[in-house]
Design a protein around this motif. Structure first.
Motif, PDB file in Angstrom:
ATOM      1  N   PHE A  42       0.837  -1.202   0.000  1.00 36.12           N
ATOM      2  CA  PHE A  42       0.000   0.000   0.000  1.00 36.12           C
ATOM      3  C   PHE A  42       0.874   1.255   0.000  1.00 36.12           C
ATOM      4  CE2 PHE A  42      -2.691   3.175   2.222  1.00 36.12           C
ATOM      5  CZ  PHE A  42      -3.836   3.116   1.447  1.00 36.12           C
ATOM      6  N   LEU A  46       2.587   4.079  -3.239  1.00 39.77           N
ATOM      7  CA  LEU A  46       2.294   5.509  -3.114  1.00 39.77           C
ATOM      8  C   LEU A  46       3.525   6.400  -3.260  1.00 39.77           C
ATOM      9  CD1 LEU A  46      -0.285   5.489  -0.159  1.00 39.77           C
ATOM     10  CD2 LEU A  46      -0.728   6.171  -2.520  1.00 39.77           C
ATOM     11  N   ILE A 217       6.468  14.039  -7.383  1.00 40.84           N
ATOM     12  CA  ILE A 217       6.165  13.409  -6.100  1.00 40.84           C
ATOM     13  C   ILE A 217       4.706  12.979  -6.126  1.00 40.84           C
ATOM     14  CG2 ILE A 217       6.033  13.707  -3.611  1.00 40.84           C
ATOM     15  CD1 ILE A 217       8.309  15.613  -3.713  1.00 40.84           C
ATOM     16  N   ARG A 218       4.500  11.770  -6.619  1.00 43.92           N
ATOM     17  CA  ARG A 218       3.147  11.221  -6.665  1.00 43.92           C
ATOM     18  C   ARG A 218       3.254   9.705  -6.756  1.00 43.92           C
ATOM     19  NH1 ARG A 218       1.103  12.685 -12.777  1.00 43.92           N
ATOM     20  NH2 ARG A 218       3.158  12.738 -13.700  1.00 43.92           N
ATOM     21  N   PRO A 219       2.146   9.004  -6.565  1.00 45.59           N
ATOM     22  CA  PRO A 219       2.205   7.537  -6.525  1.00 45.59           C
ATOM     23  C   PRO A 219       2.788   6.965  -7.815  1.00 45.59           C
ATOM     24  CG  PRO A 219       0.075   8.313  -5.756  1.00 45.59           C
ATOM     25  CD  PRO A 219       0.790   9.519  -6.303  1.00 45.59           C
ATOM     26  N   LEU A 222      -0.228   2.442  -8.716  1.00 50.13           N
ATOM     27  CA  LEU A 222      -1.529   2.303  -8.052  1.00 50.13           C
ATOM     28  C   LEU A 222      -2.013   0.853  -7.971  1.00 50.13           C
ATOM     29  CD1 LEU A 222      -3.323   5.564  -9.195  1.00 50.13           C
ATOM     30  CD2 LEU A 222      -2.311   5.023  -6.994  1.00 50.13           C
ATOM     31  N   LEU A 283      -7.238   5.279  -6.312  1.00 49.50           N
ATOM     32  CA  LEU A 283      -6.575   5.601  -5.053  1.00 49.50           C
ATOM     33  C   LEU A 283      -7.602   6.003  -3.994  1.00 49.50           C
ATOM     34  CD1 LEU A 283      -4.142   6.091  -3.260  1.00 49.50           C
ATOM     35  CD2 LEU A 283      -3.797   8.292  -4.383  1.00 49.50           C
ATOM     36  N   SER A 287      -8.020   4.217  -0.484  1.00 50.20           N
ATOM     37  CA  SER A 287      -7.870   5.040   0.717  1.00 50.20           C
ATOM     38  C   SER A 287      -9.149   5.023   1.549  1.00 50.20           C
ATOM     39  CB  SER A 287      -7.547   6.487   0.329  1.00 50.20           C
ATOM     40  OG  SER A 287      -6.473   6.531  -0.582  1.00 50.20           O
ATOM     41  N   VAL A 323      -7.315  14.942   4.040  1.00 51.32           N
ATOM     42  CA  VAL A 323      -6.001  14.805   3.402  1.00 51.32           C
ATOM     43  C   VAL A 323      -5.455  16.126   2.869  1.00 51.32           C
ATOM     44  CG1 VAL A 323      -6.102  12.355   2.792  1.00 51.32           C
ATOM     45  CG2 VAL A 323      -7.036  14.048   1.219  1.00 51.32           C
ATOM     46  N   PHE A 327      -1.384  20.155   3.088  1.00 53.52           N
ATOM     47  CA  PHE A 327      -0.876  21.163   2.156  1.00 53.52           C
ATOM     48  C   PHE A 327      -1.081  22.560   2.713  1.00 53.52           C
ATOM     49  CE2 PHE A 327      -1.916  17.597  -0.792  1.00 53.52           C
ATOM     50  CZ  PHE A 327      -0.607  17.284  -1.115  1.00 53.52           C
ATOM     51  N   LEU A 335       2.228  10.150   3.280  1.00 52.23           N
ATOM     52  CA  LEU A 335       1.195   9.247   2.781  1.00 52.23           C
ATOM     53  C   LEU A 335      -0.103   9.369   3.583  1.00 52.23           C
ATOM     54  CD1 LEU A 335       3.487   6.138   2.116  1.00 52.23           C
ATOM     55  CD2 LEU A 335       3.132   8.173   0.702  1.00 52.23           C
ATOM     56  N   VAL A 340      -5.715   9.720   7.675  1.00 53.48           N
ATOM     57  CA  VAL A 340      -6.429   8.440   7.620  1.00 53.48           C
ATOM     58  C   VAL A 340      -6.445   7.765   8.997  1.00 53.48           C
ATOM     59  CG1 VAL A 340      -6.483   6.135   6.610  1.00 53.48           C
ATOM     60  CG2 VAL A 340      -5.973   8.124   5.169  1.00 53.48           C
TER      61      VAL A 340
ATOM     62  N   PHE B  45      -5.571  13.460 -10.622  1.00 58.91           N
ATOM     63  CA  PHE B  45      -5.861  13.742  -9.217  1.00 58.91           C
ATOM     64  C   PHE B  45      -5.386  12.585  -8.351  1.00 58.91           C
ATOM     65  CE2 PHE B  45      -8.877  16.602 -11.232  1.00 58.91           C
ATOM     66  CZ  PHE B  45      -8.804  17.716 -10.407  1.00 58.91           C
ATOM     67  N   TYR B  46      -4.613  12.893  -7.308  1.00 65.74           N
ATOM     68  CA  TYR B  46      -4.246  11.889  -6.321  1.00 65.74           C
ATOM     69  C   TYR B  46      -4.636  12.400  -4.943  1.00 65.74           C
ATOM     70  CZ  TYR B  46      -1.654   9.882 -10.149  1.00 65.74           C
ATOM     71  OH  TYR B  46      -1.325   9.335 -11.363  1.00 65.74           O
ATOM     72  N   ARG B  47      -5.588  11.749  -4.315  1.00 64.08           N
ATOM     73  CA  ARG B  47      -6.129  12.173  -3.023  1.00 64.08           C
ATOM     74  C   ARG B  47      -6.454  13.671  -3.060  1.00 64.08           C
ATOM     75  NH1 ARG B  47      -2.573   8.472   1.198  1.00 64.08           N
ATOM     76  NH2 ARG B  47      -3.848   6.624   0.976  1.00 64.08           N
ATOM     77  N   TYR B  51      -2.459  17.260 -10.324  1.00 66.98           N
ATOM     78  CA  TYR B  51      -1.159  17.214 -10.987  1.00 66.98           C
ATOM     79  C   TYR B  51      -1.394  17.408 -12.470  1.00 66.98           C
ATOM     80  CZ  TYR B  51       0.554  14.969  -6.716  1.00 66.98           C
ATOM     81  OH  TYR B  51       0.884  14.678  -5.423  1.00 66.98           O
TER      82      TYR B  51
END
Lengths: 466, 113
Positions: A42, A46, A217-219, A222, A283, A287, A323, A327, A335, A340, B45-47, B51
């Motif tokens: 998992f 990510l 910087i992303r998964p 998946l 995702l 999640s 989530v 930011f 993650l 979560v 889109f991630y969570r 992007y």
């Protein structure tokens, strides 16, 4: 049930083994252990391609360290006889599990102690592994293992003792004897605990290079994330239904609630995404499922299936909204362990104030005729667990970070933690050539300009500088 | 002798390959490519985090051809790769000095047919 454990040791000679319960708990323990490799997938999916092995190794490293600590002194601190007035168990009474190898029924009627010890070991392992998601892609492996050992000793074991081991929140504890909180399978001990620890560690270690700027910087995978979520869900049936410590109707109720709450949470998260972003994402489904599993954990044996559906649906929606907080705060909880596990665990713990079905352990939640009575113990337990883990995790984190250092160098972080910490790469996209040196032959001289690979015997290796 | 390079939509690769085969092309080289022209990237889109990627996946098709075959083959690519929407790709040709078949050592036209 966990919170019901007696501090007084029963006469083991009088105990007869319950084969049905024992068989189920042996299987449930193996299910829960599988959650940690599931978590590795998992989390691994990510992160970026260059960090997937380190991410998975943080979970596997926790499996290595925590099980050994648990057998030596962790179990004693969590479930051994009270010491320090119920704040912690006695690690020396049964050091190395001495004296427990054949005993039956100290922890639950009809169960060999070894089953309970093994089952609880798997909980300690996954709780520590969960923290790693908050500090992904930047922690040195050795110091992480040290953190695992200290954290399970000083944070997890005492909290498990309070809530499940007959400590301060137990039936005879200084708090539990006055007001009884409900936590069926670990909303406070596991999820709020890991979530808050992740938050503190993320603050101490700081954010990754490029956080909130670098679009890469992303998964990276998946399907791994979906695989991991599936394994977590599968294992969670052992986690929740197993927490009854018996093969009975309550275990079965917990099983069904673990199914329906998770399904509802999956839908709740997707609904928020569909409205907010325009698409329901894979995702989001993964999640949402995990958020539902987290929230129903403390509740699964105390609520009915409709209550579980509502708890799950709300958990999915709330965590999907939570989530974005990182930011706004500029906090690299990489993650979303806080959103979560802390938020989901907090909601699940408080949800019992609404949805608990009246029984011998509770007057019931607000919607079940119990008024507000169940809220106060829930809030108090959540608060004490949060404060303790925040305080102790900060102490442990700072101690390690300021002495041996927890973060990899900027160069190594940019190059990729897999190659610099472990001297491996997960994927070879282009065959790059080079030389092969079988074991036992002399090592070549270090190459200039190469990134340092940690470890005394690590071979120098050229990696692209970024 | 010329090298024809065509950047086309990935989903059009099969049509392009068929059209070239129908035009008696004996072999070609295909590779995955990323880039952008007038068609810009897409949003993921991630969570909930958005992007936007500048680069889009395309397929690069390369064919060696005799000078007098080039127009016919370029037309075959154009006809098979076109959807009429932005993002259909590009085709270009460049002169090639020499081509050699590795197995036999044949040179020039003999190496490519």
């Amino acid at each position: 049930m966990h919170y019901f454990l007696m501090t007084v040791r029963m006469d083991t000679a009088a105990q007869t083994l319950d084969p049905g319960a024992t068989a189920w708990m042996l299987a449930a323990s193996a299910l829960v252990l599988l959650m940690t490799p599931g978590l590795a997938f998992f989390y691994g999916g990510l992160v970026r391609m260059k960090s997937v092995l380190n991410m998975m190794m943080m979970s596997f490293g926790a499996m290595g360290v925590v099980a050994v600590v648990w057998a030596l002194w962790g179990y004693g601190m969590a479930f051994g006889p009270d010491s320090l007035g119920g704040w912690v168990g006695d690690p020396f009474a049964n050091f190395g599990l001495h004296g427990l190898t054949a005993s039956i029924g100290d922890n639950a009627p009809g169960l060999p102690d070894m089953v309970f010890i093994g089952f609880q070991a798997t909980f300690a392992i996954i709780t520590v592994a969960l923290i790693s998601g908050a500090v992904a892609e930047r922690v040195r492996f050795g110091p992480w293992l040290l953190f695992c050992a200290l954290w399970v000793t000083l944070v997890y074991s005492p909290i498990a003792h309070w809530v499940w081991g007959g400590g301060i929140f137990g039936a005879t504890g200084i708090i539990g004897s006055k007001i009884a909180a409900l936590d069926f399978a670990g909303g406070t001990v596991v999820h709020m605990n890991a979530g808050m620890a992740g938050l503190m560690l993320a603050v101490i270690l700081g954010k990754r290079l490029g956080f909130m700027k670098d679009p890469n910087i992303r998964p990276h995978n998946l399907p791994f994330v979906m695989l991991g979520a599936g394994l977590l869900w599968f294992g969670w049936f052992g986690f929740n239904a197993g927490s009854e410590l018996a093969a009975d109707a309550t275990a079965s109720l917990a099983w069904v609630n673990t199914l329906v709450a998770t399904s509802a949470a999956l839908l709740g998260w997707l609904l928020v995404e569909r409205i907010r972003d325009g698409h329901a994402t894979s995702l989001g489904a993964a999640s949402g499922a995990v958020a539902g599993l987290v929230a129903v954990t403390p509740a699964c044996g105390f609520v009915d299936p409709v209550g579980a559906i509502l708890i799950g649906a709300i958990a999915g929606a709330v965590c999907a909204l939570a989530v974005s907080l990182k930011f706004r705060l500029g906090l690299d909880d990489s993650l979303d362990v806080v959103a979560v596990h802390f938020v989901g665990g907090l909601w699940g713990t408080l949800s019992l104030g609404f949805f608990a079905v009246p029984s011998s352990k509770t007057a019931g939640g607000l919607f079940y005729g119990g008024g507000l009575a169940q809220f106060w113990p829930q809030i108090l337990t959540a608060l004490i667990v949060t404060v303790w883990t925040a305080l102790m995790t900060t102490l442990i984190g700072f101690a390690i970070h300021k002495t041996v250092g927890m973060r990899v160098s900027e160069n190594n972080e940019a190059s990729g933690i897999d190659v610099t910490e472990h001297a491996e790469t997960a994927y070879e996209l282009i065959t790059t050539g080079g030389t092969f040196r079988p074991d036992g032959q002399p090592r070549p001289e270090p190459v200039e300009d190469s990134v340092t690979v940690s470890g005394a015997h690590a071979a120098p290796r050229k990696v692209p500088s970024t | 002798m010329k090298l024809i390079t065509a950047i086309v939509r990935p989903e059009k690769l099969d049509d392009v390959r068929q059209a070239l085969e129908d035009a008696d092309v004996q072999g070609l080289t295909v590779s995955e490519a990323n880039g952008y022209g007038r068609q810009r990237g897409h949003t993921e889109f991630y969570r909930g985090a958005e992007y936007t990627s500048d680069m889009l996946p395309k397929v690069r098709v390369e064919i060696l051809a005799d000078d007098d075959e080039v127009d016919r083959l370029v037309d075959a690519v154009l006809a098979s790769a076109r959807t009429g929407k932005v993002g259909d790709g590009k085709v270009w040709t460049i002169p090639v000095e020499e081509a050699v078949r590795v197995r036999t050592g044949e040179r020039g036209e003999a190496a490519i047919f």
